[in-house]
Design an enzyme around this catalytic site. Structure first.
Site, mmCIF file in Angstrom:
data_model
loop_
_atom_site.group_PDB
_atom_site.id
_atom_site.type_symbol
_atom_site.label_atom_id
_atom_site.label_comp_id
_atom_site.label_asym_id
_atom_site.label_seq_id
_atom_site.Cartn_x
_atom_site.Cartn_y
_atom_site.Cartn_z
ATOM 1 N N TYR A 141 0.686 -1.180 0.210
ATOM 2 C CA TYR A 141 -0.333 0.025 -0.211
ATOM 3 C C TYR A 141 1.342 1.196 -0.106
ATOM 4 O O TYR A 141 1.411 1.317 0.659
ATOM 5 C CB TYR A 141 -1.035 0.062 0.874
ATOM 6 C CG TYR A 141 -1.509 1.840 0.860
ATOM 7 C CD1 TYR A 141 -2.348 1.297 1.237
ATOM 8 C CD2 TYR A 141 -0.706 2.565 1.850
ATOM 9 C CE1 TYR A 141 -3.415 2.806 0.758
ATOM 10 C CE2 TYR A 141 -1.709 3.356 2.036
ATOM 11 C CZ TYR A 141 -3.036 3.256 1.817
ATOM 12 O OH TYR A 141 -3.641 4.809 1.987
ATOM 13 N N GLU A 180 -3.816 7.507 -3.771
ATOM 14 C CA GLU A 180 -3.501 6.061 -3.287
ATOM 15 C C GLU A 180 -3.078 4.349 -4.255
ATOM 16 O O GLU A 180 -3.966 5.261 -5.337
ATOM 17 C CB GLU A 180 -4.629 5.414 -2.401
ATOM 18 C CG GLU A 180 -4.671 5.195 -0.570
ATOM 19 C CD GLU A 180 -5.773 4.874 -0.402
ATOM 20 O OE1 GLU A 180 -6.605 5.288 0.635
ATOM 21 O OE2 GLU A 180 -6.538 4.067 -1.265
#
Lengths: 294, 378
Positions: free
Chosen positions: B101, B189
């Site tokens: 991530y 993101e």
């Protein structure tokens, strides 16, 4: 006494010739604020006509304006695309307090402007705020002068009209104010709840504080812990946005519940846990304050 | 403003982040053609402003073009968390070795763009931050200097040990910061950032949310707004310069100021009613704004009563009262209207409203109680 501004505050208005800037400059002057001049690039050497023949000079830039007038405060009414630049200019020119009224300033611009002002020891209030008023002494911004009264209550809030609502109820109940501060509805603001609570705690004339928060962020929660650990004066709180759905921006850029943090329920819980009396309705603020002061 | 995955991927590509190819389509036939061209297994992904697409069945793996067509037909027209899907992204499936991530958001407390990275990819980062904070490395970027090379390296080396992967990751992290700043984002993101068995790194999902205050100077991004994912009333409100959020109650609220608008909705709930909306008409007494507000509120069939709550500060109450009357005369409204005005010149305002046959109040509690009673939901 009062916090942040008093009768010695000397104010420059950035964007003094604009629609909002000129209107509110006259309002401030009529209230008795010491407005010493204004800045609009290209309009230097002109004069701004205040109420009842009180004129103040207009300058092209803040550097000249500060050195000519000795101002220690500036208030910003310039459009969003120029607002962060106006803050940088004011901070460099040497004022100690910058009140940024403008709504809709890009947040990344503000990240730079806040860092720049912090480096120079300059306090920024806002942006996207109504400013502040020390009743009977000075008002910088757009708060209506006719709803306040001199007295011992400090008011700090993220909102505009909701704050006026609370102030009006205080004034009607005979509870005047030392200073009312609108810290602004943006996600990145220069002066937060704790900064104001510290100043009210240190102010000898303030006996109690009303703190009005809303959904989004954790500023209220951190302030509540400060109240418990470091404040001797009673604090009454109110949180707006119990019915706000998650993930939606409720007008103010900073009024948004992201994920599970920043809900009204959470803030009210933390207030209660830390000895802040929570008003369920704005109409309950006065009663709670009276019982805490009794 | 949220933008779609395929739009965020375009922004990522433009700064050099490796993103697999993809095509956005809105019919099953186009999906089949795209799958044929890519060959092999493809992923069909619903383009909708909602999390949990996978769980809701909005992401499918298709082995043949025919299967791609069937899945696309299934996903198009689906509702994901109440939002209709009218576009899908077709992209070749990747062999995944590891998932990580990488995200950056505007952190209110740090007052800066703040990175969070974790070697646990495809996860809910908020959940990990709560339950296992040591699985995350966090860094705030000083807005005065931007992302510095050693900082990108520090984040990358938390994710990978292999120097080749660290090198790829530090580049991607620096590029993600570029994409964030050049898009005026408040969130960007990559989740997950994958490595393939061949040691290549790719961003296979992308999410971006743009600061609304940036749109005036970024027309290319402003154009990415997808109004199909919001109620038409919200589109109309934005065009009229009003701040409006539709809810599902019966009391239509028209208030000056965002904080007071929220407090009014809360008070409706306190008296056991349900607010139909959040609406801030701003500080002016301009009748045109009030007309637009009333049109928006009355377009909601659930609304049974209209509640005005106005605090007149700088704006005088009598001006606002005249504005309301002018607006009500311009449009035909059958719903009951209750009005509360307090502040400067309130006595004069109450006279004006009463002369026009409107119920006027000075207490916020009384007017809200009355509105809830008229809505009949208490």
């Amino acid at each position: 006494m009062a916090i942040f501004i008093n009768s010695d505050t000397k104010v420059l208005v950035q964007g003094i010739t604009g629609r909002d800037g000129s209107f509110h400059t006259r309002e401030m002057m009529a209230y008795g604020t010491r407005v010493v001049g204004g800045v609009t690039p290209g309009k230097g050497s002109q004069t701004f006509e205040g109420p009842k023949g009180t004129n103040v000079p207009i300058f092209n830039g803040m550097d000249e304006a500060v050195s000519e007038t000795g101002a220690n405060t500036s208030v910003i009414y310039v459009p969003p695309r120029f607002a962060a630049g106006a803050i940088l200019e004011a901070a460099e020119a040497g004022v100690k307090l910058i009140v940024a009224i403008t709504e809709g300033v890009p947040v990344l611009d503000m990240a730079r402007a806040h860092a720049f002002a912090r480096d120079r020891g300059v306090r920024v209030l806002g942006p996207n705020c109504p400013g502040l008023i020390s009743p009977g002494k000075s008002k910088v911004g757009i708060l209506p002068g006719q709803i306040v009264a001199e007295g011992p209550i400090g008011v700090v809030s993220r909102s505009g009209t909701l704050t006026y609502e609370a102030i009006f109820q205080l004034t009607t109940a005979g509870l005047g104010q030392t200073t009312c501060v609108g810290i602004g509805g943006d996600p990145l603001i220069g002066t937060n709840f704790i900064d104001c609570l510290k100043a009210f705690e240190a102010d000898s004339e303030t006996t109690a504080v009303v703190m009005i928060g809303e959904i989004g962020g954790t500023d209220e929660q951190e302030a509540a812990v400060y109240v418990k650990e470091s404040m001797s004066k009673p604090v009454v709180g109110f949180i707006a946005g119990q019915t706000a759905p998650p993930g939606r921006r409720m007008g103010h850029a900073g009024a948004i519940i992201s994920g599970s943090s920043g809900t009204a329920k959470e803030k009210i819980r933390v207030f209660n846990e830390n000895g802040i009396s929570v008003a369920e309705r704005t109409a309950d603020i006065v009663g709670l304050l009276q019982s805490r002061l009794a | 403003m949220d933008i779609h995955e395929y739009q965020a991927k375009e922004r990522f590509r433009s700064v050099g982040i490796p993103v697999p190819p993809g095509r956005v389509v809105s019919t099953p036939e186009e999906a089949e053609v795209a799958a044929e061209e890519y060959g092999g297994t493809v992923v069909i992904k619903a383009q909708v402003h909602s999390g949990g697409r996978g769980k809701a069945g909005g992401v499918k793996l298709a082995e043949h073009p025919k299967e791609a067509r069937d899945y696309a037909s299934e996903i198009l027209g689906m509702d994901i968390n109440g939002l209709p899907v009218d576009k899908v992204l077709i992209t070749p499936a990747e062999d995944i070795d590891t998932e990580a991530y990488v995200g950056v958001l505007l952190d209110r407390k740090a007052q800066a763009a703040t990175f969070m990275v974790s070697a646990e990819g495809g996860i809910d980062i908020e959940e990990v931050a709560r339950t296992n904070p040591s699985a995350i490395r966090k860094l705030s970027v000083d807005p005065r200097y931007g992302m510095l090379p050693h900082q990108a390296y520090w984040l990358a080396s938390f994710l990978y040990k292999d120097p080749n992967l660290v090198d790829q990751a530090r580049k991607i992290i620096a590029q993600l910061y570029d994409a964030f700043v050049s898009s005026g984002a408040k969130l960007a993101e990559i989740n997950p950032l994958i490595t393939t068995p061949a040691g290549e790194m790719k961003a296979i999902d992308a999410k971006m949310s743009i600061d609304d205050s940036e749109l005036f100077r970024r027309p290319d991004i402003a154009e990415m707004r997808d109004t199909s994912s919001e109620p038409p009333s919200e589109t109309k409100a934005r065009e009229a310069g009003l701040s409006y959020v539709k809810l599902d109650g019966e009391v239509g609220c028209c208030v000056n100021g965002a904080g007071l608008a929220m407090a009014t909705m809360d008070l409706v709930k306190y008296y056991r009613g349900k607010p139909a909306n959040f609406l801030d008409i701003g500080g002016s007494s301009n009748p045109d704004k009030v007309v637009a507000a009333l049109e928006i509120i009355t377009s909601d069939p659930n609304v049974k009563v209209i509640l005005f709550n106005i605090f007149g500060g700088i704006t005088r109450c009598d001006d606002v009262a005249n504005g309301i009357i002018e607006a009500i005369e311009k449009i035909d409204i059958e719903l009951p209207i209750v009005i509360r005005l307090t502040g400067t010149n309130e006595d004069r305002a109450l006279e004006i409203l009463e002369d026009a046959g409107l119920s006027a109040y000075t207490s916020m509690d009384e007017v809200v109680k009355k509105a809830v009673e008229l809505a009949g939901t208490a």
